[in-house]
Each structure stands twice: as C-alpha cells, then as structure tokens.
Design a protein around this motif. Structure first.
Motif, PDB file in Angstrom:
ATOM      1  N   UNK A 242      11.177  -4.597   5.847  1.00  0.00           N
ATOM      2  CA  UNK A 242      10.963  -5.411   4.658  1.00  0.00           C
ATOM      3  C   UNK A 242      10.169  -4.622   3.638  1.00  0.00           C
ATOM      4  N   UNK A 243      10.741  -4.502   2.446  1.00  0.00           N
ATOM      5  CA  UNK A 243      10.081  -3.804   1.359  1.00  0.00           C
ATOM      6  C   UNK A 243       9.454  -4.810   0.404  1.00  0.00           C
ATOM      7  N   UNK A 244       8.394  -4.369  -0.243  1.00  0.00           N
ATOM      8  CA  UNK A 244       7.761  -5.177  -1.287  1.00  0.00           C
ATOM      9  C   UNK A 244       7.095  -4.249  -2.288  1.00  0.00           C
ATOM     10  N   UNK A 245       6.718  -4.816  -3.430  1.00  0.00           N
ATOM     11  CA  UNK A 245       5.956  -4.059  -4.405  1.00  0.00           C
ATOM     12  C   UNK A 245       6.728  -3.610  -5.628  1.00  0.00           C
ATOM     13  N   UNK A 246       8.016  -3.865  -5.665  1.00  0.00           N
ATOM     14  CA  UNK A 246       8.779  -3.483  -6.840  1.00  0.00           C
ATOM     15  C   UNK A 246       8.449  -4.355  -8.034  1.00  0.00           C
ATOM     16  N   UNK A 247       8.990  -3.978  -9.183  1.00  0.00           N
ATOM     17  CA  UNK A 247       8.745  -4.767 -10.388  1.00  0.00           C
ATOM     18  C   UNK A 247       9.140  -4.006 -11.631  1.00  0.00           C
ATOM     19  N   UNK A 248       8.712  -4.567 -12.762  1.00  0.00           N
ATOM     20  CA  UNK A 248       8.981  -3.980 -14.070  1.00  0.00           C
ATOM     21  C   UNK A 248       7.707  -3.312 -14.569  1.00  0.00           C
ATOM     22  N   UNK A 249       7.831  -2.075 -14.992  1.00  0.00           N
ATOM     23  CA  UNK A 249       6.664  -1.333 -15.465  1.00  0.00           C
ATOM     24  C   UNK A 249       7.083  -0.455 -16.634  1.00  0.00           C
ATOM     25  N   UNK A 250       6.159  -0.164 -17.510  1.00  0.00           N
ATOM     26  CA  UNK A 250       6.452   0.722 -18.626  1.00  0.00           C
ATOM     27  C   UNK A 250       6.412   2.184 -18.164  1.00  0.00           C
ATOM     28  N   UNK A 251       7.105   3.016 -18.896  1.00  0.00           N
ATOM     29  CA  UNK A 251       7.088   4.444 -18.597  1.00  0.00           C
ATOM     30  C   UNK A 251       5.644   4.947 -18.571  1.00  0.00           C
ATOM     31  N   UNK A 252       5.354   5.777 -17.582  1.00  0.00           N
ATOM     32  CA  UNK A 252       3.998   6.265 -17.393  1.00  0.00           C
ATOM     33  C   UNK A 252       3.166   5.423 -16.439  1.00  0.00           C
TER      34      UNK A 252
ATOM     35  N   UNK B 251       2.527   2.837 -12.916  1.00  0.00           N
ATOM     36  CA  UNK B 251       2.520   3.072 -11.464  1.00  0.00           C
ATOM     37  C   UNK B 251       2.902   1.814 -10.721  1.00  0.00           C
ATOM     38  N   UNK B 252       3.438   2.012  -9.535  1.00  0.00           N
ATOM     39  CA  UNK B 252       3.704   0.941  -8.587  1.00  0.00           C
ATOM     40  C   UNK B 252       3.436   1.473  -7.190  1.00  0.00           C
ATOM     41  N   UNK B 253       3.154   0.561  -6.260  1.00  0.00           N
ATOM     42  CA  UNK B 253       3.068   0.940  -4.860  1.00  0.00           C
ATOM     43  C   UNK B 253       4.012   0.069  -4.057  1.00  0.00           C
ATOM     44  N   UNK B 254       4.944   0.709  -3.406  1.00  0.00           N
ATOM     45  CA  UNK B 254       5.893   0.005  -2.556  1.00  0.00           C
ATOM     46  C   UNK B 254       5.404   0.028  -1.116  1.00  0.00           C
ATOM     47  N   UNK B 255       5.718  -1.039  -0.394  1.00  0.00           N
ATOM     48  CA  UNK B 255       5.345  -1.139   1.019  1.00  0.00           C
ATOM     49  C   UNK B 255       6.575  -1.402   1.857  1.00  0.00           C
ATOM     50  N   UNK B 256       6.568  -0.872   3.056  1.00  0.00           N
ATOM     51  CA  UNK B 256       7.645  -1.086   4.026  1.00  0.00           C
ATOM     52  C   UNK B 256       7.001  -1.472   5.346  1.00  0.00           C
ATOM     53  N   UNK B 257       7.356  -2.634   5.841  1.00  0.00           N
ATOM     54  CA  UNK B 257       6.804  -3.091   7.111  1.00  0.00           C
ATOM     55  C   UNK B 257       7.929  -3.525   8.044  1.00  0.00           C
ATOM     56  N   UNK B 258       7.576  -3.664   9.321  1.00  0.00           N
ATOM     57  CA  UNK B 258       8.534  -4.156  10.300  1.00  0.00           C
ATOM     58  C   UNK B 258       7.799  -4.925  11.380  1.00  0.00           C
ATOM     59  N   UNK B 259       8.373  -6.029  11.772  1.00  0.00           N
ATOM     60  CA  UNK B 259       7.786  -6.822  12.848  1.00  0.00           C
ATOM     61  C   UNK B 259       8.316  -6.391  14.217  1.00  0.00           C
ATOM     62  N   UNK B 260       9.334  -5.531  14.215  1.00  0.00           N
ATOM     63  CA  UNK B 260       9.959  -5.151  15.489  1.00  0.00           C
ATOM     64  C   UNK B 260       9.857  -3.658  15.781  1.00  0.00           C
ATOM     65  N   UNK B 261       9.888  -2.824  14.743  1.00  0.00           N
ATOM     66  CA  UNK B 261       9.790  -1.387  14.941  1.00  0.00           C
ATOM     67  C   UNK B 261       8.343  -0.939  14.833  1.00  0.00           C
ATOM     68  N   UNK B 262       7.955  -0.008  15.697  1.00  0.00           N
ATOM     69  CA  UNK B 262       6.646   0.611  15.567  1.00  0.00           C
ATOM     70  C   UNK B 262       6.802   1.928  14.839  1.00  0.00           C
ATOM     71  N   UNK B 263       6.111   2.071  13.740  1.00  0.00           N
ATOM     72  CA  UNK B 263       6.193   3.308  12.975  1.00  0.00           C
ATOM     73  C   UNK B 263       5.438   4.441  13.658  1.00  0.00           C
TER      74      UNK B 263
END
Length: 123
Positions: free
Chosen positions: A5-15, A17-29
């Motif tokens: 599951x990804x989160x953190x996307x959105x609309x941003x102006x040029x220049x 920043x965003x931080x995206x996250x990826x998590x899983x309830x079943x896989x261990x990273x």
C-alpha cells in the motif's frame, strides 16, 4: 492476499517535495528488496529507486539522482521515497514493488506490487 500500500502522493508545485510511503501487512521488508516505479500515460514504466533488504544499498535512475532518496524503516516495515526539487516531468503514478531477487526487481519482474499513488507536479 499480499498487499503493498502506497501513500503520500498529491499535487505540488515545481520545486516542491513529497514523501511517499510503502507498507505491507503481510510482507516483511527484512526479507524483500523494494523498488519504486513510476508510469505516466503513454510512457514506459520506469524504476526510479530501489533498496536491498540485505544491506540497504540503493539504486537510482539517472533522472532522479540527487533529488530522490529511498530509505527503509524495518521496525515500521515501511519503505519511503523522498522526492525533492520536483519537476513537471516527474508527474506519474508511483507504485512500490517487492521481490526477493534483486535483478528481478530491477528488471520489473516482481512478485508483488501496489496499486500506486498519483504524483502531479505543476509548473
């Protein structure tokens, strides 16, 4: 069913920043390499960043080197993608994927992937 599951996307102006996250309830990273891919309409999928579970070594596409940073928090079982100095050409759906094989991940032949999160950069 394994989910990423990804989160953190959105609309941003040029220049910006965003931080995206990826998590899983079943896989261990702790046991899976994780990569961030992106795909814009009419373009090929691109691997932008990846991180190895064995030693946290990283790989970046030339187009994002120096602007994007991938990191892993194994206690939170989350992989992050920090996007800085965003450009309109970074606009795409970003999704994370996981595989035990590094070359499989880099080549896009992955065992698991999420549905993605939209990143839109306005000029």
């Amino acid at each position: 069913q394994v989910q990423l599951v990804e989160s953190g996307g959105g609309l941003v102006q040029a220049g910006g920043s965003l931080r995206l996250s990826c998590t899983s309830s079943r896989l261990s990273f702790n046991s899976y390499n994780v990569g961030w891919f992106r795909q814009a309409p009419g373009t090929d999928r691109e691997l932008v960043a990846a991180i190895r579970y064995t030693d946290d070594s990283t790989h970046y596409a030339n187009s994002v080197k120096g602007r994007f940073t991938v990191s892993s928090d194994k206690f939170q079982n989350t992989v992050y993608l920090q996007l800085n100095n965003l450009k309109p050409e970074d606009t795409a759906v970003y999704y994370c994927a996981a595989d035990t094989g590094w070359m499989d991940l880099v080549q896009g032949a992955v065992d698991y992937r999420g549905r993605g999160t939209q990143v839109t950069v306005s000029s």
